[in-house]
Every structure is written in C-alpha cells, then in structure tokens.
Design a protein around this motif. Structure first.
Motif, short mmCIF file in Angstrom:
data_model
loop_
_atom_site.label_atom_id
_atom_site.label_comp_id
_atom_site.label_asym_id
_atom_site.label_seq_id
_atom_site.Cartn_x
_atom_site.Cartn_y
_atom_site.Cartn_z
N VAL A 53 5.79 13.42 2.76
CA VAL A 53 5.01 13.73 4.01
C VAL A 53 5.57 13.00 5.17
O VAL A 53 5.49 11.73 5.25
CB VAL A 53 3.42 13.56 3.73
CG1 VAL A 53 2.75 13.82 5.15
CG2 VAL A 53 3.05 13.92 2.53
N GLN A 55 6.21 10.99 8.48
CA GLN A 55 5.14 10.22 9.06
C GLN A 55 4.80 10.63 10.52
O GLN A 55 3.92 10.57 11.17
CB GLN A 55 5.76 8.85 9.34
CG GLN A 55 6.99 8.72 10.15
CD GLN A 55 7.72 7.23 9.94
OE1 GLN A 55 6.88 6.31 9.88
NE2 GLN A 55 8.78 7.21 10.03
N PHE A 60 -0.13 12.34 7.62
CA PHE A 60 0.78 10.88 6.88
C PHE A 60 -0.36 9.80 7.05
O PHE A 60 -0.61 9.17 6.31
CB PHE A 60 1.92 10.78 7.63
CG PHE A 60 2.62 9.64 7.25
CD1 PHE A 60 3.34 9.61 6.22
CD2 PHE A 60 2.32 8.40 7.84
CE1 PHE A 60 4.09 8.51 5.77
CE2 PHE A 60 2.89 7.12 7.26
CZ PHE A 60 3.78 7.27 6.35
N LYS A 64 -1.97 7.70 4.32
CA LYS A 64 -1.82 6.60 4.16
C LYS A 64 -3.10 5.58 4.16
O LYS A 64 -3.23 4.58 3.24
CB LYS A 64 -0.78 6.10 5.28
CG LYS A 64 -0.52 4.50 5.13
CD LYS A 64 0.54 4.30 6.38
CE LYS A 64 0.83 2.79 6.27
NZ LYS A 64 1.69 2.55 7.57
N ASN A 135 9.17 8.20 3.23
CA ASN A 135 7.73 8.97 3.36
C ASN A 135 7.44 9.78 1.97
O ASN A 135 6.66 10.54 2.07
CB ASN A 135 7.89 10.07 4.25
CG ASN A 135 8.32 9.37 5.64
OD1 ASN A 135 7.70 8.48 6.11
ND2 ASN A 135 9.22 10.02 6.45
#
Length: 178
Positions: A53, A55, A60, A64, A135
């Motif tokens: 994914v 950033q 994202f 996260k 990522n």
C-alpha cells in the motif's frame, strides 16, 4: 523475434491474483476503500497475505494507525466501480457513498466488509518489517466471509493502465493438497 519490454510494464504480467478492495477506517473518520492488486499469499494456516500500500495513498495512514483492514474480492460486474475507486482519493471523497457500496460490520476489525463482494477477509497487520522500505504489510486473516449469492461470480485481474482481465475457464487436476 523478442522485443524490449519497458521495465515499468513488468508488473502487468506478474500480477499474482485478483484485484481486491482494501477497506480501512481510521478513528473518527469515514471508512475508506481502495483497489489493490499488489498482494500475495505468504502462508496458509493461519492465512498470511502480503500487501503493498503506497504511503501516498489515503489508506496507508489508516492501515498503519489501526493495524486492521478488510480485503474484499469484487465480482467482475464491478469493474467500472473498481476503476473509478482507483482514480480518486479518500482524502476528499466518501467512496462508499459516491460508489454505492454497502459497508457491513466486521466481527474482528473496525474496517467494514463490502456487501457486494464475493469474499471479505478481515485482517490484522502481523508484520511491518518491510513497511518502511517497500510499503509492504503482512496481514493475518482472522475471519473470512463468503457471499453465497456470488458463488459463480468471476473475478477481475488488473493489468495496468485501465486494462483488466476476467477469470476464464476453471481447470481441475489431481492434487495432493486439500
């Protein structure tokens, strides 16, 4: 005679599986959904799925922050919606509302299931070792849902630049795997 293939087009031939819709929901925010084709199985029991994914994507930050998502497999009939979802951002678009997708409550994650999907996989982030460099999130599927009404639905595969293919004929051969 073979012809040079530009390196930026390699991914069009290596995509491992169907295009999926990744849903996330950050605290105090609307749910978001983005199409994704950069994923692969890492292990079977428990199911581990690696996903890239970028950033720069709205999803994202939510992934996260929460460590949770849903991977939903859309039927081929939603290809126009899938493409449209990939051409806007959750920063300024209520994608569930604009594209008339039905968010359903999940059992183990905050992110919603998608009512129109063939399969919904509730996932929790298991490993972020390669997140900073590539990522890449490794996620563990903690609950899976199937839509029996879409048992025979075909899946789509992204080949880049607005090109998709649809699953073809299924072949069954002997296998020692279950």
């Amino acid at each position: 005679m073979l012809k040079d293939l530009p390196l930026e087009r390699v991914y069009q031939f290596i995509e491992p599986g169907p295009t999926v819709l990744l849903t996330t929901q950050a605290p105090n925010a609307k749910p978001n959904v983005m199409p994704m084709s950069w994923h692969m199985m890492v292990d079977f029991e428990p199911p581990l799925i690696a996903c890239v994914v970028n950033q720069s994507n709205h999803s994202f930050a939510a992934l996260k922050e929460t460590g949770q998502c849903v991977l939903a497999v859309p039927p081929a009939e939603l290809v126009e919606t899938v493409s449209a979802l990939g051409n806007c951002t959750g920063n300024d678009t209520d994608k569930f509302g604009v594209y008339s997708l039905t968010p359903l409550p999940a059992a183990h994650v905050v992110a919603p299931l998608i009512g129109e999907a063939i399969v919904n996989l509730e996932c929790k982030v298991k490993d972020t070792t390669l997140m900073g460099t590539y990522n890449l999130f490794v996620m563990q599927c903690v609950k899976a849902w199937v839509n029996p009404k879409l048992h025979d639905a075909k899946m789509i595969h992204h080949h880049g630049f607005g090109h998709f293919s649809v699953d073809g004929e299924m072949l069954k051969v002997k296998s020692k795997m279950r």
